[in-house]
Design an enzyme around this catalytic site. Structure first.
Site, PDB file in Angstrom:
ATOM      1  N   ARG A  99      87.182  13.586 -24.275  1.00 42.45           N
ATOM      2  CA  ARG A  99      88.606  13.681 -23.935  1.00 42.45           C
ATOM      3  C   ARG A  99      89.259  14.802 -24.726  1.00 42.45           C
ATOM      4  O   ARG A  99      89.130  14.873 -25.944  1.00 42.45           O
ATOM      5  CB  ARG A  99      89.315  12.363 -24.255  1.00 42.45           C
ATOM      6  CG  ARG A  99      88.745  11.220 -23.425  1.00 42.45           C
ATOM      7  CD  ARG A  99      89.564   9.962 -23.540  1.00 42.45           C
ATOM      8  NE  ARG A  99      88.910   8.894 -22.782  1.00 42.45           N
ATOM      9  CZ  ARG A  99      89.347   7.643 -22.711  1.00 42.45           C
ATOM     10  NH1 ARG A  99      90.444   7.307 -23.366  1.00 42.45           N
ATOM     11  NH2 ARG A  99      88.706   6.752 -21.993  1.00 42.45           N
ATOM     12  N   ARG A 121      91.498   8.954 -33.319  1.00 44.32           N
ATOM     13  CA  ARG A 121      91.538   9.677 -32.054  1.00 44.32           C
ATOM     14  C   ARG A 121      90.594  10.859 -32.157  1.00 44.32           C
ATOM     15  O   ARG A 121      90.825  11.772 -32.930  1.00 44.32           O
ATOM     16  CB  ARG A 121      92.962  10.152 -31.755  1.00 44.32           C
ATOM     17  CG  ARG A 121      93.142  10.715 -30.350  1.00 44.32           C
ATOM     18  CD  ARG A 121      94.574  11.205 -30.146  1.00 44.32           C
ATOM     19  NE  ARG A 121      95.541  10.120 -30.211  1.00 44.32           N
ATOM     20  CZ  ARG A 121      95.805   9.299 -29.201  1.00 44.32           C
ATOM     21  NH1 ARG A 121      95.183   9.438 -28.056  1.00 44.32           N
ATOM     22  NH2 ARG A 121      96.682   8.342 -29.329  1.00 44.32           N
ATOM     23  N   GLU A 148      93.981  -0.080 -30.740  1.00 46.75           N
ATOM     24  CA  GLU A 148      93.499  -0.467 -29.409  1.00 46.75           C
ATOM     25  C   GLU A 148      92.004  -0.199 -29.303  1.00 46.75           C
ATOM     26  O   GLU A 148      91.545   0.907 -29.541  1.00 46.75           O
ATOM     27  CB  GLU A 148      94.245   0.347 -28.343  1.00 46.75           C
ATOM     28  CG  GLU A 148      93.792   0.015 -26.940  1.00 46.75           C
ATOM     29  CD  GLU A 148      94.352   0.985 -25.911  1.00 46.75           C
ATOM     30  OE1 GLU A 148      95.437   1.562 -26.153  1.00 46.75           O
ATOM     31  OE2 GLU A 148      93.694   1.177 -24.876  1.00 46.75           O
ATOM     32  N   SER A 163      90.772  -1.953 -23.103  1.00 47.03           N
ATOM     33  CA  SER A 163      91.825  -1.964 -22.114  1.00 47.03           C
ATOM     34  C   SER A 163      91.171  -2.486 -20.851  1.00 47.03           C
ATOM     35  O   SER A 163      90.160  -1.943 -20.418  1.00 47.03           O
ATOM     36  CB  SER A 163      92.314  -0.527 -21.940  1.00 47.03           C
ATOM     37  OG  SER A 163      93.439  -0.526 -21.118  1.00 47.03           O
ATOM     38  N   ARG A 195      87.188   2.870 -33.120  1.00 44.72           N
ATOM     39  CA  ARG A 195      88.172   2.039 -33.823  1.00 44.72           C
ATOM     40  C   ARG A 195      87.565   0.708 -34.240  1.00 44.72           C
ATOM     41  O   ARG A 195      88.028   0.088 -35.198  1.00 44.72           O
ATOM     42  CB  ARG A 195      89.401   1.835 -32.942  1.00 44.72           C
ATOM     43  CG  ARG A 195      90.139   3.165 -32.710  1.00 44.72           C
ATOM     44  CD  ARG A 195      91.233   3.036 -31.699  1.00 44.72           C
ATOM     45  NE  ARG A 195      91.756   4.344 -31.299  1.00 44.72           N
ATOM     46  CZ  ARG A 195      92.418   4.551 -30.188  1.00 44.72           C
ATOM     47  NH1 ARG A 195      92.639   3.535 -29.348  1.00 44.72           N
ATOM     48  NH2 ARG A 195      92.857   5.752 -29.888  1.00 44.72           N
TER      49      ARG A 195
END
Length: 422
Positions: free
Chosen positions: A261, A276, A348, A351, A390
RNA sequence: GGAGGGGUGGGUGAGUGGCCGAAACCAACGGUUUGCUAAACCGUCGUAGGGGGUAAACCUCUACCGAGAGUUCGAAUCUCUCCCCCUCCGCCA
């Protein structure tokens, strides 16, 4: 993509849903107008084509009888051009309609709360407790450095910022977590795929990365490929343009892939350590289910992802995302967040989303009802189970000792081959 | 990268300018026959989008033979470009 028929039949419902997502409801009127225009052009063109076909058949019949057909042929000369022009107009109208339809978001499920932003997401479940630590807990970026688990600096040298290199037990821990997640998924009835890490434009469009989120993907210019931002893309596209027998449902697939990403525009905040990064590992679940089964599938996927966090003993909470915080393609979504002791904040790690038929319509994935009849769109869902960085961050921080070591939770021992780091 | 062959309905596979949405066979589904099973026989058997029909049924039109463009009154069939698959050669983990 929404079904144009819903727009025709219940435009108000669609407008209300779009408003809840804080997007532009006037898209509905644009679409309806273009749809009408399209159908008018279609009818005009088809009438002409029908005539062309009839006359062509006459010519054939006349020639068979050795009659002179030149008059008829002369009459039809030019009609082909007329048809071509109408087809061109039609194509323009269809493209315009499609482009509007592609801009139109999926509608939120009625059970999704209203809201204007992340602050309106509803925490609906908590599990575990923050670990009791009677010393100043270190953030993971200190731990991975002192324990030699991840080399961010050399990763920057080799590729660039946000491309960590896992080293020694750090690499082994990463591999252990991947294996653990995949084995758990297999036991839960998932079929494992090991898909390509690059996809073509059709696939990226099918799952909704294109056309809007192009800037988030790495592009292989020379071949027109995109590095996968998530396994969702290659895995959901696995059955693109297919009609599955109803008996095959539910299709439950899982896959480990690295995820690439660009994270364009997110420089600055929250980028320290593993919070990130541009390349990370993730195990993803994808379900293709009967339309009546998707709500239940969402819950069971959520329960499954939670079970992983419990086995790792990590303190977590579940958020039901409000309408405004739903992604473009989602009708309902849960986020799972783990507690980061070192940073004193939630991270997070998963999801889980229901897309209902929205993705399926783009992807053209249907099932044939066992009772017979027309194929219908399946419902698609996906969820991370889980995203690694994470998890690693929270795990290292959660299980750190006053001496600066890290104790590995027992669920992973069989995969790591060690029980403590440091 | 070079040379050659090929892409047709769920599958096999016929079809080189009109009567072809497409033979035949297999599979599937419905039925007849049958003590049961099997076999045989009959029928149905693609997708999408319009229009009609109160709706389902159904009727009707249009498009689709890898994709796109072209030739023609008319294209699965002829021409061009592209994509994909197979075989051989080269290169290579």
């Amino acid at each position: 993509m929404l079904d144009i028929k819903i727009l025709r039949e219940q435009p108000d419902l669609v407008r209300a849903g779009i408003r809840r997502k804080r997007e532009d409801p006037s898209l509905v009127d644009k679409a309806l107008e273009l749809d009408l225009q399209r159908r008018q052009l279609l009818q005009k063109g088809e009438t002409l084509k029908s005539r062309k076909n009839t006359v062509s058949a006459q010519v054939a019949a006349m020639k068979a009888k050795k009659e002179d057909a030149t008059a008829v042929i002369a009459e039809m000369r030019g009609v082909a051009d007329e048809i071509k022009m109408l087809d061109e107009e039609l194509r323009t109208a269809e493209e315009a309609l499609r482009s509007v339809m592609l801009q139109m978001p999926n509608l939120p499920d009625p059970s999704v709360p209203d809201g204007t932003g992340p602050e309106d997401n509803k925490p609906i479940a908590h599990w575990g407790e923050p670990p009791v630590i009677d010393f100043p807990p270190k953030p993971h970026w200190d731990l991975v450095k002192s324990l030699g688990l991840i080399d961010f600096d050399r990763g920057t040298k080799v590729t660039g910022a946000g491309f960590p290199v896992y080293v020694g037990k750090g690499a082994r821990l990463e591999r252990a977590l991947i294996s653990f997640f995949l084995d758990e998924a297999m036991h839960a009835g998932y079929t494992e795929l090991l898909p390509p890490l690059m996809v073509n434009a059709d696939s990226a469009t099918g799952t909704g990365q294109l056309p809007d989120k192009e800037g988030q993907m790495y592009v292989v210019q020379s071949d027109g490929f995109f590095l996968v931002p998530t396994a969702e893309v290659p895995v959901t596209n696995f059955y693109r343009d297919e009609i599955l027998p109803e008996e095959r449902l539910p299709v439950r697939l899982c896959a480990y892939t690295p995820c690439f990403r660009r994270e364009a525009g997110s420089y600055g905040k929250d980028v320290r350590g593993l919070n990130r990064v541009h390349q990370f590992n993730k195990v993803e679940l994808v379900n293709l289910v009967h339309p009546t089964a998707s709500a239940e599938a969402l819950e069971s996927m959520r329960a499954y992802a939670e079970s992983l966090l419990r086995k790792l003993g990590l303190h977590y909470r579940v958020l039901l995302m409000c309408a405004a915080d739903l992604g473009f393609t989602q009708t309902k979504k849960y986020d799972l967040e783990v507690w980061s002791v070192g940073q004193q904040r939630w991270l997070e790690v998963s999801s889980i989303s229901n897309f209902e038929s929205f993705q399926a319509r783009r992807l053209n994935i249907r099932y044939r009802p066992a009772a017979g009849g027309k194929p219908e769109m399946v419902h698609t869902l996906n969820g991370s189970a889980l995203a690694l960085p994470r998890i690693v961050a929270a795990l290292l921080e959660h299980y750190q000792t006053p001496e600066g070591k890290v104790v590995i939770p027992s669920a992973l021992h069989a995969f790591t081959g060690f029980e403590v780091i440091g």
